[in-house]
Scaffold this motif. Structure first.
Motif, mmCIF file in Angstrom:
data_model
loop_
_atom_site.group_PDB
_atom_site.id
_atom_site.type_symbol
_atom_site.label_atom_id
_atom_site.label_comp_id
_atom_site.label_asym_id
_atom_site.label_seq_id
_atom_site.Cartn_x
_atom_site.Cartn_y
_atom_site.Cartn_z
ATOM 1 N N ALA A 138 -18.237 5.353 6.146
ATOM 2 C CA ALA A 138 -19.028 6.484 6.630
ATOM 3 C C ALA A 138 -18.165 7.736 6.733
ATOM 4 C CB ALA A 138 -19.629 6.150 7.988
ATOM 5 N N PRO A 139 -18.712 8.903 6.399
ATOM 6 C CA PRO A 139 -17.922 10.141 6.399
ATOM 7 C C PRO A 139 -17.225 10.447 7.722
ATOM 8 C CG PRO A 139 -19.998 10.484 5.272
ATOM 9 C CD PRO A 139 -20.077 9.113 5.884
ATOM 10 N N LEU A 140 -17.836 10.054 8.856
ATOM 11 C CA LEU A 140 -17.219 10.330 10.148
ATOM 12 C C LEU A 140 -16.328 9.196 10.628
ATOM 13 C CD1 LEU A 140 -20.146 12.117 12.034
ATOM 14 C CD2 LEU A 140 -18.246 13.107 10.739
ATOM 15 N N ASP A 141 -16.244 8.135 9.848
ATOM 16 C CA ASP A 141 -15.284 7.063 10.107
ATOM 17 C C ASP A 141 -14.007 7.423 9.351
ATOM 18 O OD1 ASP A 141 -14.145 4.735 10.953
ATOM 19 O OD2 ASP A 141 -15.513 3.389 9.894
ATOM 20 N N SER A 142 -12.918 6.700 9.617
ATOM 21 C CA SER A 142 -11.669 6.953 8.909
ATOM 22 C C SER A 142 -11.087 5.629 8.441
ATOM 23 C CB SER A 142 -10.648 7.659 9.813
ATOM 24 O OG SER A 142 -11.104 8.942 10.178
ATOM 25 N N ALA A 143 -10.632 5.602 7.207
ATOM 26 C CA ALA A 143 -10.026 4.394 6.656
ATOM 27 C C ALA A 143 -9.117 4.772 5.505
ATOM 28 C CB ALA A 143 -11.090 3.403 6.197
ATOM 29 N N VAL A 144 -8.200 3.879 5.194
ATOM 30 C CA VAL A 144 -7.279 4.064 4.082
ATOM 31 C C VAL A 144 -7.164 2.753 3.320
ATOM 32 C CG1 VAL A 144 -4.873 4.470 3.429
ATOM 33 C CG2 VAL A 144 -5.932 5.890 5.175
ATOM 34 N N VAL A 145 -7.191 2.827 1.993
ATOM 35 C CA VAL A 145 -6.841 1.701 1.124
ATOM 36 C C VAL A 145 -5.742 2.197 0.195
ATOM 37 C CG1 VAL A 145 -7.596 0.084 -0.658
ATOM 38 C CG2 VAL A 145 -9.147 0.674 1.227
ATOM 39 N N SER A 146 -4.532 1.669 0.362
ATOM 40 C CA SER A 146 -3.401 2.113 -0.444
ATOM 41 C C SER A 146 -2.814 0.945 -1.227
ATOM 42 C CB SER A 146 -2.299 2.709 0.441
ATOM 43 O OG SER A 146 -2.727 3.920 1.036
ATOM 44 N N VAL A 147 -2.757 1.092 -2.556
ATOM 45 C CA VAL A 147 -2.044 0.123 -3.395
ATOM 46 C C VAL A 147 -0.608 0.609 -3.506
ATOM 47 C CG1 VAL A 147 -1.875 -0.966 -5.654
ATOM 48 C CG2 VAL A 147 -4.127 -0.473 -4.670
ATOM 49 N N THR A 148 0.315 -0.206 -3.037
ATOM 50 C CA THR A 148 1.722 0.214 -2.953
ATOM 51 C C THR A 148 2.650 -0.587 -3.850
ATOM 52 O OG1 THR A 148 2.013 -1.269 -1.065
ATOM 53 C CG2 THR A 148 1.432 1.023 -0.586
ATOM 54 N N LYS A 149 2.132 -1.642 -4.476
ATOM 55 C CA LYS A 149 2.944 -2.455 -5.383
ATOM 56 C C LYS A 149 2.128 -2.788 -6.629
ATOM 57 C CE LYS A 149 3.964 -5.897 -2.584
ATOM 58 N NZ LYS A 149 4.653 -7.135 -2.134
ATOM 59 N N ASN A 150 2.772 -2.743 -7.787
ATOM 60 C CA ASN A 150 2.117 -3.083 -9.043
ATOM 61 C C ASN A 150 3.161 -3.695 -9.972
ATOM 62 O OD1 ASN A 150 0.652 -3.283 -11.399
ATOM 63 N ND2 ASN A 150 -0.211 -1.219 -11.286
ATOM 64 N N HIS A 151 3.143 -5.000 -10.081
ATOM 65 C CA HIS A 151 4.168 -5.699 -10.852
ATOM 66 C C HIS A 151 3.528 -6.477 -12.000
ATOM 67 C CE1 HIS A 151 6.915 -4.612 -7.711
ATOM 68 N NE2 HIS A 151 6.282 -5.338 -6.799
ATOM 69 N N ALA A 152 4.036 -6.254 -13.211
ATOM 70 C CA ALA A 152 3.557 -6.986 -14.390
ATOM 71 C C ALA A 152 4.560 -6.831 -15.511
ATOM 72 C CB ALA A 152 2.192 -6.473 -14.840
ATOM 73 N N GLY A 153 4.686 -7.882 -16.304
ATOM 74 C CA GLY A 153 5.466 -7.791 -17.525
ATOM 75 C C GLY A 153 6.959 -7.840 -17.347
ATOM 76 N N SER A 154 7.648 -8.210 -18.476
ATOM 77 C CA SER A 154 9.101 -8.260 -18.465
ATOM 78 C C SER A 154 9.709 -7.847 -19.799
ATOM 79 C CB SER A 154 9.576 -9.680 -18.122
ATOM 80 O OG SER A 154 9.059 -10.626 -19.050
ATOM 81 N N ALA A 155 8.875 -7.573 -20.793
ATOM 82 C CA ALA A 155 9.379 -7.189 -22.115
ATOM 83 C C ALA A 155 8.550 -6.041 -22.665
ATOM 84 C CB ALA A 155 9.322 -8.388 -23.072
ATOM 85 N N PHE A 156 9.160 -5.240 -23.565
ATOM 86 C CA PHE A 156 8.472 -4.088 -24.131
ATOM 87 C C PHE A 156 7.371 -4.484 -25.123
ATOM 88 C CE2 PHE A 156 12.465 -2.088 -22.797
ATOM 89 C CZ PHE A 156 11.977 -0.966 -22.146
ATOM 90 N N ASN A 157 7.502 -5.639 -25.735
ATOM 91 C CA ASN A 157 6.562 -6.008 -26.808
ATOM 92 C C ASN A 157 5.729 -7.238 -26.478
ATOM 93 O OD1 ASN A 157 8.663 -7.799 -26.926
ATOM 94 N ND2 ASN A 157 8.933 -7.711 -29.156
#
Length: 388
Positions: A227-246
Motif C-alpha cells: 500500500a502507498p502509505l505502508d513502507s517496505a523494501v525488497v533488496s537483492v544483494t547477491k547474484n552468483h552464477a557461472g565460472s567460465a566465460f564460455n
C-alpha cells in the motif's frame, strides 16, 4: 556535581576501553575476549556476573540499597561486522576482515561506564540487570540469550536499549513510540536450469538469464503489492552464477533482504517473493526454490517507556537536545525479540566523530568518543528515575 559531570571526569578512561574493544573486534557468538573483559570489569566493581548466557553473552546484576522495587534491564551489544576497516585511527582493527562498523564497541563501553557508577551508587529501589548481548548483526544473539533462559533466570519488568546515530549531531537524543525499526527477513533463491556451451544457447535453460529476470520482477512487489502509505523494501544483494566465460551455467543463486513495519506486510512479502520467483523461473523453463530466514522482528517501542528514556535524556543533555523522530527507521535490531517478551524501548544518541563517516556499516566508520560519558549518564539517570 551532576552525573554527567562526574562521568565526564573519566572520559579519557572510557575512550581507552572503547579503543581496545575497537582494535580487537569479534564476530557474533565469537566475542570471547570482549565478554571476558566485560565480566572481569563487572566483578571488579562488586557486581554479580553470569557468563555464557546465549553462548558468549554476559549478564550483570546490581541490587539497590533501598529495598524492593522493579527490575529493569539495560542492554548493549558486543559484536562486530565482517568488514575490512579502511580508516586510519590509531586503534584500527588488528583482526583482518573484522571491524566495529556499527558502534557496538561504544555501546559496550557506555553500559560498562554506567555499571561502574551504579555499582558505587546503589541508592535506588529494586534491581538493574546489565545485558551484554552477542551477535546482534544477524547471527541471532537475542534469540540465543532467550533460548538460554534470559528472562526466566533474570526476570525483568522493563528493558531498554540505546544505539548511536552517526547521522545525528553529537548529544542529540531521539526516539519514537510504536513501530520504531523495521522487521527483516533474509532470503535465498536457488535457480536450477540446464547448462550448455556458450555458443549453443538453444541447448540451455539459462540460469543466469532466469536469475536476472527474477531480480527485475521482484521490484514489482513494493511498487504494486505494498500500500502507498505502508513502507517496505525488497533488496537483492547477491547474484552468483557461472565460472567460465564460455559456459552457460545451469545453477544460479540470489540472496537479499526485506524490510517491513508490520508482520502482515512481512508475510505478504514472503509470499510474493516465492510466487514471483517460481513463476518467472517456470516461464524460462527453469525451477526456483526460495528459503527465508527471519532475522529481525518489527521493533515496537512501548509509549510509556519511550517517554521515560526521553525524560532521562532531557535531564542529561537538556530539552533542546531531545526530540521525537518523525518516522521509523528502515534499519533493524534484534532487540525487537527481547521487547516482544518484556515491554521495552529503544532510542538513539547522536554522535559524529571527526574521523568517521556519517553512516554505519561503512569501512571508514568509527564511534564518537565524545558521547561515551553522555550515553552512560543517560543510563544512570534512567535508573534513578525508574527506581529512585
Amino acid at each position: 556535581m551532576t552525573v554527567l559531570e562526574t562521568l565526564q571526569q573519566k572520559a579519557a578512561t572510557y575512550a581507552e576501553w572503547r579503543h581496545d574493544f575497537h582494535q580487537h573486534p569479534e564476530l557474533g557468538l565469537e566475542e570471547v575476549r570482549t565478554a571476558g573483559i566485560v565480566a572481569e570489569k563487572l566483578r571488579s566493581w562488586g557486581i554479580e556476573v553470569t557468563e555464557k548466557v546465549g553462548v558468549t553473552g554476559v549478564v550483570g546484576v546490581i541490587r539497590g540499597s533501598l529495598g524492593p522495587g522493579k527490575t529493569i534491564g539495560l542492554r548493549a551489544d558486543m559484536d562486530a561486522l565482517a568488514m575490512t576497516e579502511t580508516g586510519t585511527c590509531p586503534w584500527k582493527s588488528v583482526n583482518v576482515g573484522v571491524m566495529h562498523g556499527c558502534g557496538h564497541d561504544g555501546h559496550t563501553t557506555m553500559l560498562l561506564a554506567a555499571a561502574e557508577y551504579l555499582a558505587a551508587h546503589r541508592d535506588f529501589h529494586g534491581t538493574v540487570i546489565l545485558i551484554f548481548q552477542p551477535a546482534e548483526e544477524g547471527n541471532g544473539g537475542a534469540r540465543a540469550m532467550l533460548a538460554d533462559g534470559l528472562f526466566e533466570r533474570f526476570p525483568m519488568d522493563e528493558i531498554f536499549g540505546m544505539h548511536n546515530a552517526a547521522e545525528v549531531r553529537p548529544g542529540y537524543f531521539t526516539g519514537l513510540k510504536g513501530a520504531a525499526m523495521a522487521g527483516s527477513d533474509f532470503f535465498t533463491i536457488r535457480v536450477k536450469g540446464k547448462g550448455a556451451h556458450g555458443s549453443a544457447p538453444q541447448n540451455s535453460v539459462d540460469a543466469t538469464l532466469t536469475a536476472a529476470m527474477i531480480v527485475t520482477s521482484l521490484q514489482q512487489i513494493v511498487a504494486r503489492n505494498v500500500a502507498p502509505l505502508d513502507s517496505a523494501v525488497v533488496s537483492v544483494t547477491k547474484n552468483h552464477a557461472g565460472s567460465a566465460f564460455n559456459v552457460i551455467p545451469q545453477d544460479a543463486e540470489l540472496g537479499g533482504c526485506t524490510r517491513f513495519f508490520s508482520e502482515k506486510t512481512g508475510a505478504m512479502l514472503r509470499s510474493r517473493i516465492e510466487a514471483v520467483s517460481k513463476a518467472v523461473a517456470e516461464s524460462c523453463g527453469a525451477t526456483a526454490e526460495v528459503e527465508f530466514n527471519s532475522i529481525y522482528s518489527v521493533l515496537e517501542n512501548d509509549a510509556e517507556l519511550t517517554d521515560a528514556m526521553m525524560n532521562a535524556a532531557r535531564e542529561v543533555v537538556g530539552p533542546e537536545n531531545v526530540g521525537y523522530a518523525s518516522a521509523p527507521r528502515m534499519g533493524s535490531e534484534d532487540f525487537s525479540f527481547l521487547s516482544q517478551r518484556v515491554r521495552g524501548a529503544y532510542c538513539f544518541l547522536g554522535g559524529q566523530a571527526p574521523h568517521s563517516v556519517k553512516n554505519h556499516h561503512n569501512p571508514g566508520y568509527d564511534f564518537d568518543d565524545r558521547i561515551l560519558h553522555v550515553g552512560a549518564a543517560i543510563w544512570v539517570k534512567l535508573v534513578e528515575q525508574r527506581l529512585g
